[in-house]
Design an enzyme around this catalytic site. Structure first.
Site, short mmCIF file in Angstrom:
data_model
loop_
_atom_site.label_atom_id
_atom_site.label_comp_id
_atom_site.label_asym_id
_atom_site.label_seq_id
_atom_site.Cartn_x
_atom_site.Cartn_y
_atom_site.Cartn_z
N GLU A 1 40.42 30.21 10.53
CA GLU A 1 39.33 30.05 10.03
C GLU A 1 39.52 29.76 8.64
O GLU A 1 39.74 30.75 7.77
CB GLU A 1 38.54 31.37 10.31
CG GLU A 1 37.02 31.11 10.08
CD GLU A 1 36.84 31.03 8.80
OE1 GLU A 1 36.38 29.60 8.21
OE2 GLU A 1 36.47 31.65 8.02
N CYS B 1 33.29 31.20 3.20
CA CYS B 1 33.70 29.93 3.63
C CYS B 1 32.54 29.22 3.96
O CYS B 1 32.55 27.86 4.16
CB CYS B 1 34.66 30.21 4.87
SG CYS B 1 33.95 31.54 6.01
#
Length: 516
Positions: free
Chosen positions: A274, A308
């Site tokens: 990720e 993110c």
């Protein structure tokens, strides 16, 4: 707007709640307990709010990591035989302890990351929710039955543990990322060696203390281990050790590529990544602009832009861009910046001096390429690592600020004339995590949701790009890495699939050829 109200908690008391003194070990291994403190490299736990050293952590060394992996392998041989619902009860108990200690643990997250207490509690509630989800999924690790082509045979699929999972988490969500990966790993019969970011060591130690309480209560010692190395070379052991069956990494694309290369070179091991997100939000000519401005503000400024999934690019129809930018400025004016320990603070500081310099550099390069900073864009002159949110207009798709992940509260505004052009701008970046569209036009909405629309793993409609829901799969495509955590079937990523065929009829296909 700057905040200077009375602190919500007292630092010494918050640390004492979790046994955190001036120097604490960063290593916990079952059978060894908390590691040695003397003679180890020391990690300073620095508060981004004022630059003070809150506490120090004795870093894990190479033998510590070796012992942690060895212990995790041994514990997993026992843990894999524990019924999955029992494994789920352990996870649920950890979640309950986090909830019982929510305020105190939020204080630790604030000290580590600079998040406001509001945001810290939001992250910890995600940990609680993830524990609830994982505990439920522990009773639903489904395979399925297939119809065999053979008479008196039965075929089915089942899911089995992988072994040891290494969880390497980033600084921005020091609790939630561990929970997303660790809880799913554990209900699947795996043990976990956790390597958090050394920039946020106190949260990891506090969580491990709660894990130890749950483990002692339920006889689940050794399922979770903790190592906090000071150097990348020591952390590399988790990535390189072939006894670690899976590495789940959250962080930069650069390091993610390295993890993929090392783990992928030993066939049979797995990695889940990720990594970066350069998230865009299209605002079309039919959008509710007030709603869009509020949603983009939340998406861009939450966690001071250090998510993110933060909204980094706004792709606005040319006919409404000026009105939208004006509304964004009014919304930004209402966001209180300050010490996360203060009651009214909404966003706090950046994580460290490097992040501040990256913020400054991104804006300088944007100006050099012809963009205009129409709101904010300054480092705030006060103790700590505080910056003003920034709105940048006149950005073209090829500008660096539009192509790179700026991990700061910066919104780049781009314009378009047709939806096809907007989608092309949106997709023409290396990252593919979160995306959004603000519209009241059904055709535009469905186009963005179609195969020729967003190329990201997450799409949000008339919302910001941030905000996790543990019932939904989390992750992205392209340089984001392709992994998924949370969601109804994310547990499959932490287990191995096995196809089974059972001959229950007592005959063989070769009976007519062999006489025994």
């Amino acid at each position: 707007m700057l905040n200077t109200t009375t602190p919500l908690f007292e630092t010494t008391g918050a640390l004492a709640r979790f046994g955190l003194d001036s120097l604490h070990s960063g290593t916990y291994i079952d059978g060894h307990g908390w590691g040695e403190r003397d003679g180890r490299p020391v990690i300073d736990a620095v508060s981004p709010a004022d630059g003070s050293v809150v506490a120090q952590v004795a870093a894990s060394d190479a033998p510590d990591v070796e012992r942690a992996i060895t212990a995790a392998v041994e514990t997993q041989r026992r843990w894999r035989n524990v019924p999955a619902p029992k494994r789920g009860e352990f996870v649920r108990r950890i979640g309950a302890l986090v909830e019982e200690n929510l305020d105190a643990l939020a204080a630790i997250v604030c000290l580590d990351t600079g998040k406001s207490t509001m945001e810290a509690k939001g992250e910890l509630r995600e940990v609680v929710d993830m524990a609830t989800l994982a505990a439920g999924q522990a009773r639903m690790l489904y395979g399925f039955t297939q119809q065999s082509q053979r008479v008196d045979h039965r075929m089915y699929d089942q899911w089995l543990p992988l072994g040891v999972v290494g969880v390497i988490s980033a600084y921005n969500f020091p609790a939630a990322v561990w929970a997303q990966n660790g809880f799913l790993s554990v209900i699947g019969g795996n043990t976990v060696v956790w390597k958090p970011s050394p920039r946020v060591p106190l949260t990891a130690i506090a969580i491990q203390q709660l894990v130890n309480v749950a483990a002692a209560e339920l006889g689940c010692e050794g399922v979770f281990s903790l190592v906090i190395p000071a150097s990348d070379d020591v952390a590399e052991q988790i990535v390189a050790d072939t006894r670690v069956a899976m590495v789940s990494f959250t962080g930069s694309t650069r390091v993610g590529k390295h993890v993929a290369q090392v783990v992928g070179s030993t066939l049979g091991r797995r990695y889940q990544l990720e990594c970066s997100g350069n998230n865009g939000c299209i605002v079309d000519e039919t959008a509710d602009l007030a709603l869009a401005a509020k949603a983009i503000t939340f998406g861009a400024l939450g966690t001071t832009g250090q998510r993110c999934t933060s909204t980094r690019r706004v792709i606005a129809h040319r006919s409404i861009v000026d009105e939208l930018v004006a509304l964004l400025g009014k919304a930004f004016d209402q966001i209180t910046i300050g010490d996360p320990r203060d009651h009214d603070t909404i966003i706090g500081p950046l994580i460290d001096a490097t992040a501040v310099e990256d913020y400054r550099s991104a804006l300088d390069r944007a100006r050099q390429q012809g963009a205009t900073v129409v709101y904010g864009g300054n480092v705030i002159d006060r103790p700590g690592l505080f910056v003003e949110p920034a709105i940048v207009t006149g950005v073209r798709p090829e500008f660096e600020i539009a192509q790179e992940e700026t991990f700061a509260p910066i919104v780049s505004v781009l314009t378009y004339d047709s939806l096809d052009e907007a989608i092309a701008i949106h997709n023409d970046v290396a990252q593919g995590l979160a995306s959004g569209i603000h519209t009241t036009n059904l055709t535009n909405l469905e186009t963005f949701l179609s195969a020729r629309g967003s190329d990201c793993g997450i799409v949000r409609v008339n919302m910001g790009t941030t905000g996790a829901d543990v019932g939904s799969a989390f992750g992205g495509e392209k340089e984001t890495g392709g992994g998924r955590t949370a969601g109804s079937d994310a547990w499959k990523g932490f287990m191995r699939r096995q196809s089974v065929c059972v001959n229950w009829g007592g005959t063989s296909a070769w009976d007519h050829l062999i006489d025994l």
